[in-house]
Scaffold this active site. Structure first.
Site, PDB file in Angstrom:
ATOM      1  N   THR A   1       0.825  -1.204   0.000  1.00 55.86           N
ATOM      2  CA  THR A   1       0.000   0.000   0.000  1.00 55.86           C
ATOM      3  C   THR A   1       0.859   1.254   0.000  1.00 55.86           C
ATOM      4  O   THR A   1       0.518   2.266  -0.617  1.00 55.86           O
ATOM      5  CB  THR A   1      -0.923  -0.004   1.240  1.00 55.86           C
ATOM      6  OG1 THR A   1      -1.697  -1.188   1.215  1.00 55.86           O
ATOM      7  CG2 THR A   1      -1.840   1.200   1.237  1.00 55.86           C
TER       8      THR A   1
ATOM      9  N   HIS B   1       1.692   2.434  -3.452  1.00 55.44           N
ATOM     10  CA  HIS B   1       0.642   3.177  -4.142  1.00 55.44           C
ATOM     11  C   HIS B   1       0.692   4.650  -3.737  1.00 55.44           C
ATOM     12  O   HIS B   1       0.521   5.548  -4.559  1.00 55.44           O
ATOM     13  CB  HIS B   1      -0.740   2.598  -3.810  1.00 55.44           C
ATOM     14  CG  HIS B   1      -0.947   1.202  -4.294  1.00 55.44           C
ATOM     15  ND1 HIS B   1      -1.175   0.903  -5.610  1.00 55.44           N
ATOM     16  CD2 HIS B   1      -0.943   0.019  -3.640  1.00 55.44           C
ATOM     17  CE1 HIS B   1      -1.318  -0.407  -5.752  1.00 55.44           C
ATOM     18  NE2 HIS B   1      -1.176  -0.971  -4.567  1.00 55.44           N
TER      19      HIS B   1
END
Lengths: 369, 369, 369, 369
Positions: A67, A70
């Site tokens: 994550t 991202h």
């Protein structure tokens, strides 16, 4: 970077004089400062205040998760979800240095790992034991300030108390280990053939958890030699290079032409997902954790219906069952997680750390404030 | 065709002198005679001999199922699977007229419905309570002679004994009812919001079963006004015309914006499948029975993973749990199945019967030898 | 009803030439010959003929079970249940030497272990995946001739094919291992605290299975030093001498005052049962296998209701799920069963073998024809 | 640790003007005033103040439960558990008249029923979806002030919002209905034979819930003609007078000699418990809610082990799954609860109300402030 494949670790956590320390007003933090790629080291970010039911943690280590990439790359998902500026980082271990007066679940001095999902406790899901799909979830380092910083504040229930002597490199990955445990423990594993498709960190840990739970055998696929080598180290009975080998044929061979009982899908790659389902036996169970890049062509008839398969979407951790399971497995000593943490950087060298993570030639990477 | 919407039924089965009757050598049968569309009424098909463990049934009624249409139309599936000539028909009720010497589970004179899946009892699935995915399944009217004929032979375990007084129109659809029961009973239904997508006969019966099990409410979608009207008759609390109404929005409205707890997918239409998943709440359960025309674009992330959904492929009936459940529900009188059987034809008028079925303006259609 | 339509079958199969050796007409067998204590070695017992669906096994080894003692001692249970004369022994491993023509699940030459429960396949329980409580169960060595003999005939489904190279001392205890697996696998074990009360052979194997399944820790109680030492060898993290130690207090200490998550009751001793429940945490699971001498004073309120406990009666093995689980665990190499087989006798020395078993100073005892 | 970083909060909330009426300082309340039998109507009991996370309820009705009798009679349990003085009553419905500033799950004006178990949200049980066995449970009217009074304060999560138009006699018994739902919904009920032993209010409601869930048939036992008549009214297919009829024989007859699939034990009477287990089929499930007077002679072998039975202790309600289930069933209109509330008294006539309840000639009894 302190070591390539770390062997020695700080042996034990010494009780620190944290409670006596003055908590400063400012701190260093890695911040998503703007609506653009990259991150910024801020030297004078305000130390968070704690509200009702919250605690303040002095961070000892963070680790990088997919994550975080991202957020770093500022991709589509990031552009739609994020509201800079905020501190990044949600896999965190540290020491409790301050608690709100109404908190009694942890105390100052406790060594804790953080659950990254701040849940509301009030919605239908929270009220029926499914907090992992709480409709008001706020994630550390995504929806509120994270922990790649000197300090982080969290609700007390998000601070999971560890034994004082737990090695830091285990404590820091405990949240991510929880994803693997959630996926593995969602169906019977003992005496079962298990296929793990995708050997990123969660897949690697899933291999190890499945072995600890007495799987008949665990097979693992990836397209990276580096990852497959790690999979072997984590206990996979057979690793399969999906870029050059026939996954389905090999699994059939290894399982007396039956297929595996359990598919743990950790890649999100449509080709791997399809291979996984093709390798799954009738009446098998598929736990899906990897996120595909988007919708793709899928054969519900052959993959699910004709075979009478059970498919389960896995997200986050069961709160708090998964954490109790992690405690049980760690205490039992049946997990062999040391190989998974391959790198350690000072937090200020975060750019090098992210580059290493992006290279694909790493397991988990620790950041030390 | 004897009646459009039948009201009166033969009141009760009178014990016949079947055991005294001479079993003839030849019989009438509807036969898939060639590798081409259509069916043939054969007047002198040999009456089957029974082997070890088998019984001979004098057919009282058959009913037409979607699978029969594939055979009739000689589509791709049919061309690959079937080996004419053979007698068609797998939803059958009749009387036991002969038993092999080693059979004691039924006796001559018993009124039975037939389980259409002849399973091997020896494979892993059969030996672990999952006969519905037996890897050696042979289906009546598909892989061996079916029952649109005067007589049919089956293994004794495939003859399910009914109460002598069970109405014929119920007995003949009991196998198909089993599909609905399998789908509905595979998750908790009581106090749950249920969405049935697709109101073919199985969908219609699923509505009725879900209501009998104490669903909070049952919603049903289809694109046929005729089917939706039947859905209402079978107990749906709200029917939704997917050709003109916004299924997801309506379901959200009806469920306080939560979505349904259970999706029973009976259509096989990709659009309905996607609507169904969109209307499913977090942590919900989807039981999929309808077969799509083939692979299609599906969003595993949004439909399954993020929502922590459980998906279950449903095929056949749980042998024999489903049949016991059918017995229990029928005996309790909580099902209202009369409206589902809309037509009755003499077996020799099978062409008219199939045409009526193809028209979509029917529920179940009975054929009487 | 006899019919010309039935192909006639020989009710009993003639000795085939396919066997590699001549099967004799007579054999040695240990026989419960009279309604009195003791057993008799009979030198000229007829070698059994096989019927439809059956196979003949040349016995390689048997092992003694608690049930065999009841038969030996001719106690109350024995007097009510047994009809001498018959061959005793139900834990058997051997080679298939003859099969009925309709058998294809095993073949001559296969090395097999025997499931001792001959089930009917027709009753409600058999038809719903619960053959272990088949209402027509006939047990080898109890209700029909057993296998402490040169040969034994069984239905083909009772002959479980082993890998050719499986050690004989493992194959012979596989049936009994199945009791342990049934008990252990009936609830989640991974990451759980487990208490085994009673360290007879099944308890000892349960310890080992629970460890293999990733238990957090396994504690074991008994009143025999010999048994407790074996429990340690089988992997118990802590053994507790119930004759001198405070079981409940120790378990509380070992579990942070929580109690165990799982109780595996293997003793049948009322005091141990009560200790086990007292040591079980709220919401825990108790699997009961040990048979008490009779009804006794039990506190359902404190043991079950207030704590929201789940109690499960365990009998036999899940047919055939348990056998598949045994295969998986044995193949995985996660069980360490060697220490459990402590003695081996020639079958003709059965009296010495039984005496050793009665002494309590043994694990499993093998008998070799 | 007190800190300048904490925003200070008032420990207790001041009466807000948002309420529609002036909340008085004093109120009428039925109080357990002394360590002796009986209750006292106090006219000037202080209206409770609400703390953090709490709400104040103006009581519209209470109903009497068996627990209230223990308090009234001052029996052994009461003497050990209770610390007078305190307001009694834990089955309560009313209107929210005040909320703490941090409460947003309910608002002033909401019509609510109260969950009587105030749970800690922090212990292992609360954190793993088993709040009904929270180790820090405090019960309204037992461990803290109850609701047989004009007002009661509770944590906001204990106030379950009802539809505004729900009849008061339903709202007031919703908590007790939850006991029945917890017991019934803990196993599959649809298509099953169910036996309810004991037709007190919870047993009566369990009958109705089981019928709503599509039971094959529900049988009910009691020794009171009055109760049996009510059982029939609540939907029992057959009531059995255990004082004069042979419960086990009748159940066997009614179930084709199989026994029931599910036992719901609501009496706590050892004789009824034993009858219930004797009437339970192999592989059946027993949910035990009734509390026996103490330990008694129980046959674990015959009742549990040989039959492979599952026994489940039922206490309280699943928080909050049971409440959601109640909502679903009530909204569906499948429950017929009107007959269960047989009496209504003004709260000041509590003595008459208790006498009526003690007489055994009542269902639920409402008290109106």
């Amino acid at each position: 970077m302190l070591s390539h494949r770390m062997k020695s670790r700080a042996p034990e956590y010494k009780r620190q004089k944290a409670t006596l320390m003055t908590i400063p007003q400012k701190m260093k933090a890695i911040v998503k400062a703007e609506r653009a790629p990259g991150l910024t080291l801020v030297e004078d970010y305000p130390v968070p205040h704690i509200g009702h039911g919250e605690v303040l943690i002095r961070v000892r280590a963070g680790s990088i998760c997919g994550t975080d990439l991202h957020i770093y790359h500022w991709d589509d998902w990031a552009q739609h979800r994020l509201k800079p500026p905020f501190v990044v980082g949600h896999e965190i271990a540290g020491d409790v240095v301050q608690i709100a007066p109404d908190v009694d679940s942890v105390k100052v001095g406790d060594f804790v790992s953080l659950e990254s999902h701040v849940v509301c406790n009030h919605c239908y899901y929270c009220r029926t034991g499914r907090e992992y799909i709480c409709e008001n979830t706020r994630i550390l380092g995504v929806d509120r300030d994270g922990g790649f910083a000197d300090y982080i504040s969290v609700p007390a229930q998000n601070a999971w108390k560890n034994p004082a002597g737990m090695p830091l490199h285990i404590a820091v990955i405990e949240e991510n280990l929880g994803n693997a445990i959630h996926a593995v423990m969602s169906q019977d594993i003992s005496a079962k053939f298990v296929l793990v498709t995708g050997c990123g960190p969660v897949g690697l840990m899933a291999i190890n958890v499945a072995k600890a739970a007495g799987a008949r055998a665990v097979f693992a696929t990836d397209i990276s030699r580096y990852r497959l080598e790690m999979a072997r180290e984590m206990g996979a009975d057979r690793v399969i290079d999906a870029s050059s080998e026939d996954v389905v044929a090999i699994v059939r061979d290894l399982t007396y032409h039956e297929g595996v009982d359990v598919l743990l899908e950790m890649s999100g790659a449509p080709s791997a997902i399809n291979q996984g389902f093709a390798a799954l036996r009738g009446g098998g169970v598929a736990s899906l954790l990897g996120l595909a890049p988007g919708p793709f062509t899928f054969d519900l008839n052959d993959n699910v219906i004709f075979k009478g398969v059970l498919v389960r979407g896995i997200v986050g951790r069961r709160l708090w069952e998964t954490w109790y399971q992690a405690r049980g497995l760690l205490e039992a000593g049946v997990l062999k997680l040391d190989p998974i943490v391959t790198h350690e950087f000072a937090m200020r060298d975060f750019d090098k750390a992210y580059e290493t993570f992006i290279s694909g030639k790493s397991g988990k990477i620790m950041l030390i404030p």
